[in-house]
Design an enzyme around this catalytic site. Sequence first.
Site, PDB file in Angstrom:
ATOM      1  N   THR A 434       0.864  -1.177   0.000  1.00 55.91           N
ATOM      2  CA  THR A 434       0.000   0.000   0.000  1.00 55.91           C
ATOM      3  C   THR A 434       0.901   1.227   0.000  1.00 55.91           C
ATOM      4  O   THR A 434       1.663   1.428   0.954  1.00 55.91           O
ATOM      5  CB  THR A 434      -0.894   0.025   1.256  1.00 55.91           C
ATOM      6  OG1 THR A 434      -1.608  -1.208   1.313  1.00 55.91           O
ATOM      7  CG2 THR A 434      -1.878   1.179   1.204  1.00 55.91           C
ATOM      8  N   LYS A 509      -7.507   1.483  -2.828  1.00 56.30           N
ATOM      9  CA  LYS A 509      -7.043   1.006  -1.520  1.00 56.30           C
ATOM     10  C   LYS A 509      -7.117   2.119  -0.465  1.00 56.30           C
ATOM     11  O   LYS A 509      -7.556   1.902   0.672  1.00 56.30           O
ATOM     12  CB  LYS A 509      -5.590   0.521  -1.665  1.00 56.30           C
ATOM     13  CG  LYS A 509      -4.920   0.141  -0.383  1.00 56.30           C
ATOM     14  CD  LYS A 509      -5.470  -1.147   0.195  1.00 56.30           C
ATOM     15  CE  LYS A 509      -4.904  -1.428   1.568  1.00 56.30           C
ATOM     16  NZ  LYS A 509      -5.530  -2.569   2.190  1.00 56.30           N
ATOM     17  N   LYS A 584      -0.228   5.051   8.423  1.00 55.55           N
ATOM     18  CA  LYS A 584       0.342   5.340   7.102  1.00 55.55           C
ATOM     19  C   LYS A 584      -0.789   5.481   6.064  1.00 55.55           C
ATOM     20  O   LYS A 584      -0.834   6.443   5.294  1.00 55.55           O
ATOM     21  CB  LYS A 584       1.275   4.192   6.692  1.00 55.55           C
ATOM     22  CG  LYS A 584       1.839   4.344   5.288  1.00 55.55           C
ATOM     23  CD  LYS A 584       2.556   3.084   4.824  1.00 55.55           C
ATOM     24  CE  LYS A 584       1.615   2.102   4.178  1.00 55.55           C
ATOM     25  NZ  LYS A 584       2.250   0.970   3.541  1.00 55.55           N
TER      26      LYS A 584
END
Length: 637
Positions: A434, A509, A584
């Site tokens: 990711t 995502k 994150k």
Amino acid sequence: MTDISIRITGHAGRITLQRAHALNAMTYEMCVAIEAAMDAWANDSAVKLVVIDAEGDRAFCSGGDIAELYETGTKGDFAYGQKFWADEYRLNHKIFHYPKPVVSFLQGFTMGGGVGIGCHGSHRIVGDTSQIAMPECGIGLVPDVGGSLMLALAPGRLGEYLGTTAARMNAGDAIFAGFADHYIAEDRWPALITTLEQTGDVACVTDAATAPAPGPLQAAMADIDRHFHGASLSDILTTLRAEDSDFARDTLKRMGRNSPLSMACAIETLHRLRGPSLTLEKALDLEYRFTARAMEHGDFLEGIRAAIIDKDRSPNWQYADQNVPPTAISKMLMPLGKLALNLGGTGMKIGFIGLGNMGAPMAVNLAQAGHAVTGFDVTGTGPAGMAMAASAAEAAAGRDIVITMLPNGDILRAVAAEVIPAMSQGATLIDCSTVDVDSARAVAAQADAAGVGCVDAPVSGGIGGAAGGSLTFMAGGSTAAFEAAEPLFDIMGQKAVHCGDAGAGQAAKICNNMILGVTMIATCEAFALADKLGLDRQKMFDVVSTSSGYSWTMNAYCPAPGVGPTSPADNGYTPGFAAELMLKDLGLSQQAAEAADADTPMGQAALALYRQFVEDEGGKGKDFSAMLPRFVDRGRP
Ligand code: NAD
């Protein structure tokens, strides 16, 4: 063998099924004999084409001979059935890709296994007695032998209808649905076969064909599409039950005989298959996931018992028709790892870089499916038994596919700069980490300039999904790169969505994980509030998991220890998905929101909370669901 005649007559390889007393039901020995003949004739210049027909006027082939499967399965021997199906599917695949014309003559019943040998050739001929059907759900299987390919390609929702009702197609309907090619009156078949044998030329087939009358299913398409477009078996049954019509009554009666688990899985199979990247290989692989588990976990043995052993026709299915849990469907259709169907293709050479919580089990699944995987991780360690390279470049050199599963965009950029120059032209880089959209696009541009395909394919599903091969991939990149990656997505996951060009996977995502972060906080807050209101956590779960507050964080990854399915909460909040990784991802979503001028107040608040948790409150190194003890320990600010 008297059950089948295999010979060469004139220019034709000839196969005639000779078990008319058993409606030409196919035994394992017949399957093996057909495959051996097809193999021998493929390179025999004396054989110009293959003709498959059957004795008797009642059936071309009514299916596979299931009595033997029952006998072995009830003794706990599931391997016999798995071998039977795998070998049968390999034959179906061979007929589909046969380098010479295969002409089949399908009188009377052509069902199940009969479809597998009769309906994959190049010239499939039907006549006035033809009745083709996929009745597998009636014995606790799903439409198989590659039949799900035709069902997925059939017009509208006809595939769902045929697969769940076992409705029979006459000649007109079989051609309409894509199970047959030509209608030729049956009294003309013997002369036609003689011409094929004498000339070795299939032109006589098209010359003899005439248009059949349209079948009744074609006329019912409006009803079929209206009722069978639902997302699940339950949706379909709901609309049928709400309608007072002959069509609805007849359809419900047909479906009432069949295994609910099988019907639900058949529908899910067609939904997964339908789309531009559909192939027979994909269809057979998905079918085999079900059939390989059908005896042990499905309704298959009970279905045969009721149909042909006790003949009581009242099977005791595992689930009620409106009540098949999605988890039961996933369990039947999950990838099989090293037991996956092998159609004889050779494995790919794969380099896998980043063997952490996610990467290691993903790499193991690929190796178990028969691919040659070479790993690399800066820690120097990898899963037991995996070949390890000394550098990322070494892991990438000469591989067909290189997969990266790394912590962040900066590391990805550094690794990509090292591996892309080492990769062969035409190879494909799949980044499953990711990362930010900009890093994904920069790596894709670099790969493009080097003649290497590139897909950004972040995942959802966590370490459980990585180990179980049930991840969801959201992919960005060219269609060619996506198609190169897809067979591997099928092994590592249960679903891959091609979201668009480079960076589109990361965009999907980021949006998904913004929802995940927000809902995890909401779920933890609610448990902490419930505690203070004296509400038992289990009761809270029982209510919310089946009410409008349900979510993945509640139902599948419950942050309360001892409640719901096993999750990191039951393991002292050891990740799982670490809180710093969630931080994150929330940072990435806010970075993207700022660049795109999108208003995302909940995402912003979630970022602030996770930052505080990770940086100031000891959340680093804990699972992201450890927000629950954080809230429990606090009062109102
Ligand atoms: P992880 O930290 O367990 O694994 C990352 C691995 O990359 C580590 O083994 C690390 O040593 C290795 N690595 C770091 N730099 C490297 C380099 N230069 N060369 C080679 N290897 C290097 O993290 P993870 O949980 O496996 O997550 C990996 C990615 O997947 C992250 O981007 C994460 O956001 C994403 N992700 C994780 C989950 C989850 O539940 N863990 C779920 C979905 C997505």
